[in-house]
Scaffold this active site. Sequence first.
Site, short mmCIF file in Angstrom:
data_model
loop_
_atom_site.label_atom_id
_atom_site.label_comp_id
_atom_site.label_asym_id
_atom_site.label_seq_id
_atom_site.Cartn_x
_atom_site.Cartn_y
_atom_site.Cartn_z
N ARG A 80 49.29 38.98 45.31
CA ARG A 80 50.43 39.02 44.39
C ARG A 80 51.51 39.95 44.95
O ARG A 80 51.20 40.92 45.64
CB ARG A 80 50.00 39.51 43.00
CG ARG A 80 49.22 38.47 42.21
CD ARG A 80 48.88 38.96 40.82
NE ARG A 80 47.89 40.00 40.85
CZ ARG A 80 48.11 41.30 40.78
NH1 ARG A 80 49.35 41.75 40.62
NH2 ARG A 80 47.15 42.17 40.83
N TYR A 208 50.27 31.74 47.12
CA TYR A 208 49.09 32.52 46.70
C TYR A 208 48.84 32.37 45.19
O TYR A 208 49.78 32.42 44.39
CB TYR A 208 49.29 34.02 47.06
CG TYR A 208 48.18 34.84 46.46
CD1 TYR A 208 46.89 34.80 46.98
CD2 TYR A 208 48.40 35.60 45.31
CE1 TYR A 208 45.85 35.50 46.39
CE2 TYR A 208 47.37 36.31 44.71
CZ TYR A 208 46.10 36.26 45.26
OH TYR A 208 45.07 36.94 44.66
N LYS A 217 48.55 34.17 35.80
CA LYS A 217 49.18 35.45 35.47
C LYS A 217 50.55 35.25 34.79
O LYS A 217 50.91 35.96 33.86
CB LYS A 217 49.36 36.30 36.73
CG LYS A 217 48.08 36.56 37.48
CD LYS A 217 47.08 37.28 36.63
CE LYS A 217 45.84 37.61 37.44
NZ LYS A 217 44.83 38.31 36.63
N HIS A 237 44.37 41.17 29.97
CA HIS A 237 43.72 41.02 31.28
C HIS A 237 42.26 41.45 31.13
O HIS A 237 41.86 42.51 31.59
CB HIS A 237 44.47 41.91 32.28
CG HIS A 237 44.11 41.67 33.71
ND1 HIS A 237 44.26 42.63 34.69
CD2 HIS A 237 43.63 40.57 34.35
CE1 HIS A 237 43.88 42.13 35.86
NE2 HIS A 237 43.49 40.89 35.68
N SER A 259 42.80 44.46 38.67
CA SER A 259 42.40 43.42 39.61
C SER A 259 41.41 43.95 40.64
O SER A 259 41.57 45.07 41.14
CB SER A 259 43.63 42.89 40.34
OG SER A 259 44.61 42.54 39.41
N CYS A 261 38.36 44.94 40.37
CA CYS A 261 37.54 46.07 39.95
C CYS A 261 36.25 45.60 39.29
O CYS A 261 35.63 46.33 38.51
CB CYS A 261 38.31 46.98 38.99
SG CYS A 261 39.55 47.97 39.81
N GLY A 262 35.86 44.35 39.51
CA GLY A 262 34.53 43.93 39.07
C GLY A 262 34.48 43.16 37.75
O GLY A 262 33.41 43.05 37.15
N LYS A 263 35.59 42.58 37.30
CA LYS A 263 35.53 41.82 36.04
C LYS A 263 34.60 40.60 36.19
O LYS A 263 33.80 40.32 35.32
CB LYS A 263 36.93 41.35 35.59
CG LYS A 263 37.77 42.47 35.00
CD LYS A 263 38.91 41.97 34.12
CE LYS A 263 39.92 41.17 34.90
NZ LYS A 263 40.52 41.93 36.02
N THR A 264 34.75 39.89 37.31
CA THR A 264 33.93 38.68 37.50
C THR A 264 32.45 39.07 37.55
O THR A 264 31.61 38.41 36.95
CB THR A 264 34.37 37.94 38.78
OG1 THR A 264 35.78 37.71 38.69
CG2 THR A 264 33.65 36.60 38.93
N ASP A 286 38.70 36.82 33.40
CA ASP A 286 39.97 37.45 33.79
C ASP A 286 40.96 37.63 32.65
O ASP A 286 41.69 38.61 32.64
CB ASP A 286 40.62 36.60 34.91
CG ASP A 286 41.75 37.32 35.61
OD1 ASP A 286 41.60 38.53 35.89
OD2 ASP A 286 42.79 36.69 35.88
N ASN A 373 41.20 40.06 50.26
CA ASN A 373 41.55 39.37 49.00
C ASN A 373 41.29 37.86 49.13
O ASN A 373 41.95 37.04 48.51
CB ASN A 373 43.02 39.63 48.64
CG ASN A 373 43.34 39.23 47.20
OD1 ASN A 373 42.50 39.32 46.31
ND2 ASN A 373 44.57 38.76 46.97
N ARG A 375 39.51 34.37 48.37
CA ARG A 375 39.18 33.95 47.00
C ARG A 375 38.33 32.68 46.97
O ARG A 375 38.36 31.88 47.90
CB ARG A 375 40.49 33.64 46.25
CG ARG A 375 41.41 34.85 46.07
CD ARG A 375 40.92 35.72 44.98
NE ARG A 375 41.72 36.93 44.79
CZ ARG A 375 41.92 37.49 43.60
NH1 ARG A 375 41.42 36.99 42.51
NH2 ARG A 375 42.61 38.62 43.51
N ARG A 406 39.15 52.34 38.39
CA ARG A 406 38.39 52.72 39.58
C ARG A 406 38.83 54.15 39.90
O ARG A 406 39.94 54.35 40.41
CB ARG A 406 38.78 51.76 40.69
CG ARG A 406 38.08 51.90 42.00
CD ARG A 406 38.72 50.95 43.00
NE ARG A 406 38.31 49.59 42.84
CZ ARG A 406 37.25 49.04 43.45
NH1 ARG A 406 36.53 49.76 44.28
NH2 ARG A 406 36.96 47.78 43.25
N ASN A 502 24.98 48.16 34.86
CA ASN A 502 26.04 48.42 33.87
C ASN A 502 25.61 47.97 32.47
O ASN A 502 26.18 48.41 31.47
CB ASN A 502 27.35 47.73 34.28
CG ASN A 502 27.92 48.34 35.55
OD1 ASN A 502 27.62 49.49 35.87
ND2 ASN A 502 28.74 47.60 36.25
C1 OXD Z 1 44.32 39.41 39.81
C2 OXD Z 1 43.58 38.13 39.76
O1 OXD Z 1 45.04 39.68 40.80
O2 OXD Z 1 42.89 37.89 38.77
O3 OXD Z 1 44.22 40.18 38.85
O4 OXD Z 1 43.68 37.32 40.70
MN MN Z 2 43.08 39.40 37.23
#
Ligand code: OXD
Ligand code: MN
Length: 590
Positions: A80, A208, A217, A237, A259, A261-264, A286, A373, A375, A406, A502
């Site tokens: 991004r 991208y 987004k 988010h 972004s 930081c481990g959401k997935t 996300d 990055n 994907r 983080r 976690n």
């Molecule tokens: C981000 C994404 O950049 O979800 O946050 O791709």
């Molecule tokens: Mn995101």
Amino acid sequence: MATAPHLLTPLPSLSKDVAEWVESVRQLTQAKAVRWCEGSESEVKELTAELVRSGDLLPLNAEHFPGCHLARSHPSDVARVEHLTYICTQSKDDAGPNNNWMAPDEARAKMRSLFSGCMKDRTLYVVPYCMGPIDSPYSRCGVEITDSPYVVLNMAIMTRMGRPALERIAREGTFVKGMHSIGELDPERRFIMHFPETLEIQSYGSGYGGNALLGKKCHALRIASWQARTEGWLAEHMLIVGLQNPQGETHYVACAFPSACGKTNLAMLIPPASLPGWKVFTVGDDIAWLTPGPDGRLWAINPESGYFGVVPGTNPETNRNAYEMIRRDTLFTNVALTEDNQPWWEGLTTGKPVIDWQGRPYDPANGPAAHPNSRFTVSARNNPAYSPHAEDPRGVPISALVFGGRRRELAPLVYEARDWKHGVLVGASVASETTAAATGKVGVVRRDPMAMQPFCGYNFADYWAHWLNVGAKLKNPPRIYHVNWFRRDADGRFLWPGYGENLRVLEWMLRRCAGQASANETAIGNLPRPEDLNVKGLNVSDADLKALLSVDPALWKKEVADIRAYLQGYGSRLPAELLNQLAIVESRLG
Ligand code: OXD
Ligand code: MN
């Protein structure tokens, strides 16, 4: 204009508004052909085959990765571009200090000249899409016009795309208008413009995901956050995860982390063997759209239908669900290749890269084999942990909201806000180290309120006021927490193992919500004592656990001063309540 056979499809007749707008964009861009996307499987197959023929997609090893392909982006187009992303509102103050701003007339003129004639040799794809389950009252629709078939394939995975979306638009009479062209992929001619007042997005010069898949987004966060304020809901988010305890009760938690930081990973968490009986279900990884329900609780839908996740680090230990999910029908972008054409990335313990993400023979001197990055794009239906309620038009009820960042130091493993208002301050003061998801320096701590710094489509001061208002309407608000999985010691060693472990922290939160767990009341909020966490089978020393669950008043006093200076940057629009809450924390610090 050359006619594509697809012009003969009945789709344009479904909505006169969309057809007229598409025609005006066709005239501006002088597209060679127009193709309305139906969203069918055969269409996806056909487009994929076209891209394979043109060399833009490489089929991967069909034995180990059936239905998977690799796309390589332009090396300057891998993340991004926050510095080129603008909110174009009539008043600069409505965009706020958190956004780049451009006057709408100036932005339109700039974009008009970029889009003018830009599709002369290209097909213009019309992508009608719905964000959220097609039959949910909380879902919202848009149409993306793009000249990138790669974008179309991604949108087909990430959104409910095609005919049903266009039918809904025709019924509702409203949609977000998104114009996208990869242009010349020239960083000097790259802009991502948002016009929230007129529900429009114009993106030029990047392919991208975060800049080009406009449903994600641009629509589901920047434009939707604006719509949400007007309509009384929240576009965030956040991942959404369902946690089923050994007694069989499921509670849903929504977590906002910046972004990469481990959401997935958290959304697909695999419970450790030492916590038997727990099950985890992914609703989203996300974005969450949260609406106060008639029962006074907050209800959430995931507007997306797929995952656009960071690949490096994914392996059977860190995220077995994701590892299995991306072994079929997955679109990889910017990963490396092994000798036998399997995708490869840093963090995989098997295989060896021979070709790097730019298609060159792999040489460690050139940096990582896969882009940091890089994907995967994959349908949520591939996820073994996909929640049976993810498609529920009512959404799922949220028991707890979690903010996190983080941070090497300062922020403890977890703390609980005293109430909603304090929770809004906790969210507003999130800070985190920057990651490779956006261009710029990695590892610099910056404020990232509610993990929305790059995504809030309006002035943060108004956004926090909106959060306070939403909370005031909830008879049964979720509890609010802050977590930090990334604490380190002076040598840089992580104190907490993260990933599946976690769940111990989430478990404590859920017991708190049920009034079944105690906590230590501190100046910054309520922290578990080591004995309040389930540490059975956990491999963390007592000293590390103590460090993870302690508050250093001297560091926090400095933090309070930093937060105050940051908040005061929002001037007179800042809700006084946030400074009140900060004063309470400060006085408790003594
Ligand atoms: C981000 C994404 O950049 O979800 O946050 O791709
Ligand atoms: Mn995101």
